[in-house]
Write an enzyme that holds these catalytic residues in place. Structure first.
Site, PDB file in Angstrom:
ATOM      1  CG  ASP A  58      -2.186  -0.355   7.971  1.00  0.00           C
ATOM      2  OD1 ASP A  58      -3.021   0.541   7.749  1.00  0.00           O
ATOM      3  OD2 ASP A  58      -2.015  -1.336   7.225  1.00  0.00           O
ATOM      4  CG  ASP A  93       5.098  -6.908   8.892  1.00  0.00           C
ATOM      5  OD1 ASP A  93       6.125  -6.267   9.166  1.00  0.00           O
ATOM      6  OD2 ASP A  93       4.251  -7.240   9.741  1.00  0.00           O
ATOM      7  CB  THR A 115       2.415   0.441   6.359  1.00  0.00           C
ATOM      8  OG1 THR A 115       1.022   0.253   6.676  1.00  0.00           O
ATOM      9  CG2 THR A 115       3.224   0.117   7.597  1.00  0.00           C
ATOM     10  NE  ARG A 137      -1.016  -5.137  -0.894  1.00  0.00           N
ATOM     11  CZ  ARG A 137      -1.747  -4.041  -0.639  1.00  0.00           C
ATOM     12  NH1 ARG A 137      -2.662  -3.654  -1.490  1.00  0.00           N
ATOM     13  NH2 ARG A 137      -1.560  -3.359   0.468  1.00  0.00           N
ATOM     14  NE  ARG A 175      -2.653  -4.773   5.677  1.00  0.00           N
ATOM     15  CZ  ARG A 175      -2.470  -5.105   4.403  1.00  0.00           C
ATOM     16  NH1 ARG A 175      -2.832  -6.291   3.986  1.00  0.00           N
ATOM     17  NH2 ARG A 175      -1.939  -4.271   3.560  1.00  0.00           N
ATOM     18  CG  ASP A 232       0.612  -3.105  10.117  1.00  0.00           C
ATOM     19  OD1 ASP A 232       1.533  -2.419   9.615  1.00  0.00           O
ATOM     20  OD2 ASP A 232      -0.113  -3.840   9.427  1.00  0.00           O
ATOM     21  N   GLY A 260       0.831  -1.213   0.000  1.00  0.00           N
ATOM     22  CA  GLY A 260       0.000   0.000   0.000  1.00  0.00           C
ATOM     23  C   GLY A 260       0.858   1.254   0.000  1.00  0.00           C
TER      24      GLY A 260
END
Ligand code: ADP
Ligand code: F6P
Length: 330
Positions: free
Chosen positions: A133, A109, A131, A78, A177, A135, A17
């Site tokens: 996120d 990741d 990202t 992707r 996510r 995360d 992303g």
């Protein structure tokens, strides 16, 4: 040509992303490399572009006027095919054929795993956490998170105006996510009454909605004019939740899913500056002979980890921060 480093040509790609600040990182990688006398090759569209040899010699003009732009000027993609060993071997050969002896990958990741596989094929790789996120376990900062939170916060402030005017409840779903960091930050920054995140959700939806209904009724009883619920994407179901909550409380309830607007827009100063330092560090690491590394930010310092170690780390929302968020919404 650089005489002090085994690296002569740095390749750079963005994967997964997009995130605001990726362009600042690209610019920093290129300009740091040039300052060291290295060549820079841009690779379009992540691993997919690498396999298709969408590779070009980057020049100074490519890095002009990009620091303030959202998205990624290298485009992103992707690429399922890249999970196969054959594709990884082919990509490593493409790097060698193009003289790329150090590759910098900006992504999440999943993209780190790709960088790890290329390192195993003998290509020196360094990854940067890109990202919205937040995360990624090995780092307290990821490129794009700050901008995404600010963008969502501004949208939530606008929804709050309408919510107050109509004395409604608003459920606002933010991205992330499976992680609740964007929701937690937006919830605190927007003064939300409730914040719901996957890290603190046991899977029992009726119980969750029961708590929200109680919370709405309590706030209504003390005269609150609106009720903002920030819902993380990892919990989802905002429209259904709004219907059921309205039926139970008789408080008009609307759901808004903010979506991709959170990924776009001009990066904040924080995202530009942190991404710039991280990009520069990635080049320094390659020049020092490092490979299979990921750059992070922890305890006020830019650091780097072995990708395998980084991927093995676990992350959770800080309990104290979550408790404070609950208290402030009461
Ligand atoms: P992110 O990098 O944001 O986590 P993805 O998980 O979609 O996003 O991963 C981005 C890309 O990284 C994938 O499309 C694929 O090309 C590559 N990738 C992901 N996992 C692996 C893997 N196990 N091996 C090799 N490449 C991978
Ligand atoms: O990782 C960033 C992110 O925007 C997540 O918050 C979201 O779940 C996902 O990407 C959406 O991915 P896609 O661009 O494939 O729809």
């Amino acid at each position: 040509m650089n005489k002090n480093s085994a690296i002569q040509t740095v390749g750079i790609l963005t994967s997964g992303g997009d995130a605001p600040g990726m362009n600042a990182a690209i610019r920093a990688v290129a300009r740091t490399a040039w300052a060291k006398g290295l060549n820079v090759k841009g690779i379009y569209r992540g691993y997919s572009g690498l396999l298709k040899q969408e590779i070009f010699d980057m020049d100074k003009s490519f890095t002009c006027d990009i620091i303030s732009r959202g998205g990624t000027v290298l485009y992103t993609a992707r690429c399922e095919e890249f999970k196969e060993l054959e594709a990884q071997e082919r990509a490593a050969q493409i790097c060698r054929d193009n003289g790329i002896d150090g590759l910098i990958v900006i992504g999440g990741d999943g993209s780190f795993r790709g960088a790890q596989k290329l390192a195993a094929q003998g290509i020196n790789t360094v990854a940067l956490p890109g990202t919205i996120d937040l995360d990624i376990a090995c780092t307290e900062y990821t490129i794009g998170f700050d901008t995404a939170v600010n963008t969502a916060m501004q949208a939530i402030d606008k929804i709050r105006d309408s919510s107050t005017s109509h004395e409604r409840c608003s459920i606002i779903e933010v991205m992330g996510r499976n992680a609740g960091y964007i929701a937690l930050w937006c919830g605190i920054a927007s003064g939300a009454e409730d914040i719901i995140i996957p890290e603190r959700f046991d899977g029992n939806r009726p119980k969750l909605e029961g708590k929200l209904i109680d919370s709405i009724m309590e706030k209504k009883a003390i005269g609150k004019k609106h009720h903002l619920i920030i819902n993380a994407e990892g919990i989802g179901h905002s429209y259904g939740m709004a219907k059921r909550i309205e039926q139970a409380t008789h408080v008009e309830t609307r759901a808004s899913i903010l979506g991709y607007m959170q990924r776009g827009g001009s990066p904040t100063a924080k995202d530009r500056v942190y991404a710039s330092y991280m990009g520069a560090l990635a080049v320094d690491l390659l020049c020092a002979g490092a490979t299979n590394r990921v750059v992070g930010y922890r305890n006020g310092q830019y650091i780097d980890y072995d990708i395998e170690d980084a991927l093995g780390m676990a992350k959770d929302v800080d309990e104290y921060e979550f408790e404070i968020a609950q208290i402030l919404g009461r």
